[in-house]
Enzyme design. Structure first.
Site, short mmCIF file in Angstrom:
data_model
loop_
_atom_site.label_atom_id
_atom_site.label_comp_id
_atom_site.label_asym_id
_atom_site.label_seq_id
_atom_site.Cartn_x
_atom_site.Cartn_y
_atom_site.Cartn_z
N ASP A 36 0.83 -1.20 0.00
CA ASP A 36 0.00 0.00 0.00
C ASP A 36 0.87 1.26 0.00
O ASP A 36 1.68 1.47 0.90
CB ASP A 36 -0.92 0.01 1.22
CG ASP A 36 -2.13 0.90 1.03
OD1 ASP A 36 -1.96 2.06 0.61
OD2 ASP A 36 -3.26 0.44 1.29
N SER A 80 -6.98 4.46 -1.68
CA SER A 80 -6.75 3.01 -1.73
C SER A 80 -7.99 2.21 -2.13
O SER A 80 -7.87 1.13 -2.69
CB SER A 80 -6.25 2.51 -0.38
OG SER A 80 -4.97 3.03 -0.10
N HIS A 154 -10.09 -2.59 6.51
CA HIS A 154 -9.53 -1.42 5.83
C HIS A 154 -9.68 -1.59 4.32
O HIS A 154 -10.01 -2.67 3.83
CB HIS A 154 -8.06 -1.26 6.23
CG HIS A 154 -7.59 0.16 6.26
ND1 HIS A 154 -6.52 0.61 5.53
CD2 HIS A 154 -8.06 1.22 6.95
CE1 HIS A 154 -6.32 1.90 5.78
NE2 HIS A 154 -7.25 2.30 6.63
N THR A 156 -7.95 -1.94 1.47
CA THR A 156 -7.35 -2.95 0.60
C THR A 156 -7.92 -4.35 0.83
O THR A 156 -8.40 -4.98 -0.11
CB THR A 156 -5.82 -2.94 0.72
OG1 THR A 156 -5.33 -1.67 0.28
CG2 THR A 156 -5.19 -4.04 -0.11
N GLU A 297 -1.32 -7.97 1.92
CA GLU A 297 -1.05 -6.52 1.89
C GLU A 297 -0.03 -6.11 2.94
O GLU A 297 -0.16 -6.44 4.12
CB GLU A 297 -2.33 -5.73 2.16
CG GLU A 297 -2.08 -4.22 2.10
CD GLU A 297 -3.16 -3.37 2.75
OE1 GLU A 297 -3.26 -2.18 2.42
OE2 GLU A 297 -3.92 -3.89 3.59
N ASP A 302 2.00 2.55 3.75
CA ASP A 302 1.21 3.74 3.45
C ASP A 302 1.09 4.66 4.66
O ASP A 302 1.24 5.89 4.54
CB ASP A 302 -0.18 3.29 2.99
CG ASP A 302 -1.15 4.43 2.77
OD1 ASP A 302 -0.99 5.15 1.77
OD2 ASP A 302 -2.07 4.60 3.59
N HIS A 306 2.32 8.55 5.04
CA HIS A 306 1.42 9.65 5.40
C HIS A 306 2.01 10.47 6.54
O HIS A 306 1.81 11.68 6.61
CB HIS A 306 0.05 9.12 5.81
CG HIS A 306 -0.87 8.82 4.66
ND1 HIS A 306 -1.22 9.77 3.73
CD2 HIS A 306 -1.53 7.69 4.32
CE1 HIS A 306 -2.06 9.23 2.84
NE2 HIS A 306 -2.25 7.96 3.17
N HIS A 344 -1.05 2.83 -5.20
CA HIS A 344 -0.80 4.24 -5.53
C HIS A 344 0.58 4.62 -5.04
O HIS A 344 1.25 3.86 -4.33
CB HIS A 344 -1.86 5.15 -4.90
CG HIS A 344 -1.97 4.96 -3.40
ND1 HIS A 344 -1.04 5.46 -2.51
CD2 HIS A 344 -2.89 4.30 -2.64
CE1 HIS A 344 -1.38 5.12 -1.28
NE2 HIS A 344 -2.50 4.41 -1.33
N HIS A 432 -1.39 11.10 -1.02
CA HIS A 432 -0.93 10.15 -2.02
C HIS A 432 -0.32 10.92 -3.18
O HIS A 432 -0.61 12.10 -3.39
CB HIS A 432 -2.10 9.32 -2.54
CG HIS A 432 -2.68 8.40 -1.52
ND1 HIS A 432 -3.84 7.69 -1.72
CD2 HIS A 432 -2.26 8.07 -0.26
CE1 HIS A 432 -4.11 6.96 -0.66
NE2 HIS A 432 -3.17 7.18 0.24
#
Length: 468
Positions: A36, A80, A154, A156, A297, A302, A306, A344, A432
């Site tokens: 992710d 996502s 979540h 994904t 995943e 990710d 962030h 992404h 992202h």
């Protein structure tokens, strides 16, 4: 000559058709790995961090590579939910939407169709559910599973087994997974065989400490009643018998811990690694002679990005790569397709002209001065202050009129946050990135995974490889 040319052309066409026919259904099993937010810079930086500039991650050793366009139905830069759903369904959808038709809206005007963790999506008139690869595999008699380091509800993991107009309705997503919940997704048939990750709060009522459900249901009890083995600690996970056939493991109230923190013995975090969860999932799913579909995943890559915390992002990427390595050591690539990609990018970038061997989490060196003086000499920006090799295009944190002097700062510290170009104010607000991401593949049916393609095409390639 014309006749000969036509004959050759016809022969080539027949050979091509025969090859396509042989390729279809070639993969009995598929493991779809999703990092992710794992954009190209994150892959490169992780390689250097662990193996050096000339080294290679396991994912980089896979046979084929491709470049993937990730835009969503309504946004230049995706979130996502629609990006993972594009891989799983072959359709573009709007940001925040999970595995629904393109006309599905996540908002009523500017108000999201969600209240707390409960969905307020209209029952009709706002799109329809579309089949996912996991559902198609289940319908074909295969075993199916999903493994993640995030909450299992979540975006994904949820994109594989749930359908909802707004990703934040996680109480409803959990209910779609559980037989007997009143909202069970019938397309899952006898159920997802393995689900491992975090987020038990969406499975227990809010009358229990830490629970989030407002309908009073204990979904973990329903899972046990439906024949699942349920575990909630790494210790219990390790003690699972080899005879386990249906498994749900929820090892944290929220997301699992970052690998950097989980792996430190002093922290005493009782959670399994992503590699261990991947191994267990394969051991269970491969009992089915008809094959399996597994999604794995590395979700906290990710989250660290962030937060502009490059070190934790790189550590989680390495843990993700270790899971790929573990899987490769367990499967037969003659009948198993391995796909590794990202949903992404992020805004992290790799800059400067540092000397080879400079720590990727370190400060940029002046290669000319370093070569002459035979010792690292820091490069300076226009303000005469040093800067790090990894920085972010945007992100949160306090606004500063003057940059910090990093000369004596340990930028490889676990909690160091990289500098950002555009300050968005709040911590964790880095966005992202809209750039293309990488895809790596190997094994049965991998021939079509090459060139530049839109993410929805990946669905068709996987579907064809499995003969679904």
């Amino acid at each position: 000559m014309k006749t000969h040319f036509k004959t050759c052309a016809a022969a080539i066409a027949l050979i091509g058709a025969a090859s396509s026919a042989l390729a279809a259904g070639e993969a009995t099993n598929v493991i779809f790995f999703l990092g992710d937010g794992m954009g190209p810079t994150t892959v490169t930086a992780s390689r250097i961090y662990k193996y050096g500039e000339a080294g290679a991650l396991t994912m980089e050793s896979l046979k084929r590579t491709a470049r993937i366009k990730t835009y969503s139905n309504d946004a230049q830069t995706t979130d996502s939910a629609p990006s993972m759903a594009a891989y799983m369904t072959g359709l573009k959808m709007n940001n925040e939407v999970l595995s629904m038709s393109a006309d599905t809206k996540a908002y009523n005007g500017t108000t999201p169709y969600v209240s707390g963790a409960n969905s307020t999506c209209p029952g009709t008139g706002n799109g329809t559910a579309v089949p996912t690869l996991l559902e198609l595999a289940k319908a074909a008699g295969k075993s199916v599973g999903a493994v993640t380091t995030t909450r299992v509800t979540h975006a994904t993991p949820a994109a594989t087994y749930a359908h909802i107009c707004h990703r934040d309705g996680e109480n409803d997503i959990a209910a779609q997974f559980v037989p007997g919940s009143g909202k069970y997704n019938a397309a899952l048939g006898t159920g997802v065989d393995v689900l491992l990750g975090g987020g038990w709060r969406f499975f227990v009522p809010n009358t229990v400490s830490g629970g989030s459900r407002t309908d009073g249901q204990d979904l973990t009890a329903k899972l046990v009643g439906a024949g699942y083995t349920y575990v909630n600690s790494g210790t219990a996970f390790k003690a699972l018998p080899a005879s386990t056939t249906k498994l749900v493991g929820l090892f944290n109230r929220d997301h699992l811990n970052y690998e950097l923190d989980r792996a430190k013995p002093a922290n005493a975090i009782d959670e399994p690694s992503l590699a261990d969860m991947t191994q267990k999932a394969i051991e269970i799913l491969q009992k089915n002679g008809k094959g399996y579909f597994l999604m794995v995943e590395g979700g906290r890559i990710d989250h660290a990005l962030h937060g502009t915390n490059a070190k934790r992002a790189l550590e989680d990427t390495i843990a993700f790569d270790d899971a790929i390595k573990r899987a490769l050591g367990m499967v037969d690539l003659k009948n198993t397709l391995i796909v590794v990609t990202a949903d992404h990018d992020h805004t992290m970038t790799f800059n400067g002209y540092a000397h080879k061997g400079n720590p990727i989490l370190g400060k940029v060196t002046d290669i000319k001065q370093t070569t002459v003086q035979k010792t690292p000499v820091l490069a300076k920006a226009a303000d005469n202050l040093p800067y790090t090799a990894l920085v972010f295009g945007n992100g949160g944190g306090p606004r500063k009129a003057v940059r910090d002097d990093l000369t004596n700062v340990d930028t490889a510290d676990d909690n160091y946050l990289q500098e950002v170009g555009v300050n968005l104010g709040s911590a964790g607000s880095e966005t992202h990135g809209g750039g293309d991401v990488m895809l790596f593949s190997t094994g049965a049916g991998n021939a079509g995974f090459k060139g530049t393609m839109v993410n929805t095409k990946v669905f068709g390639l996987v579907k064809s490889a499995m003969g679904l």
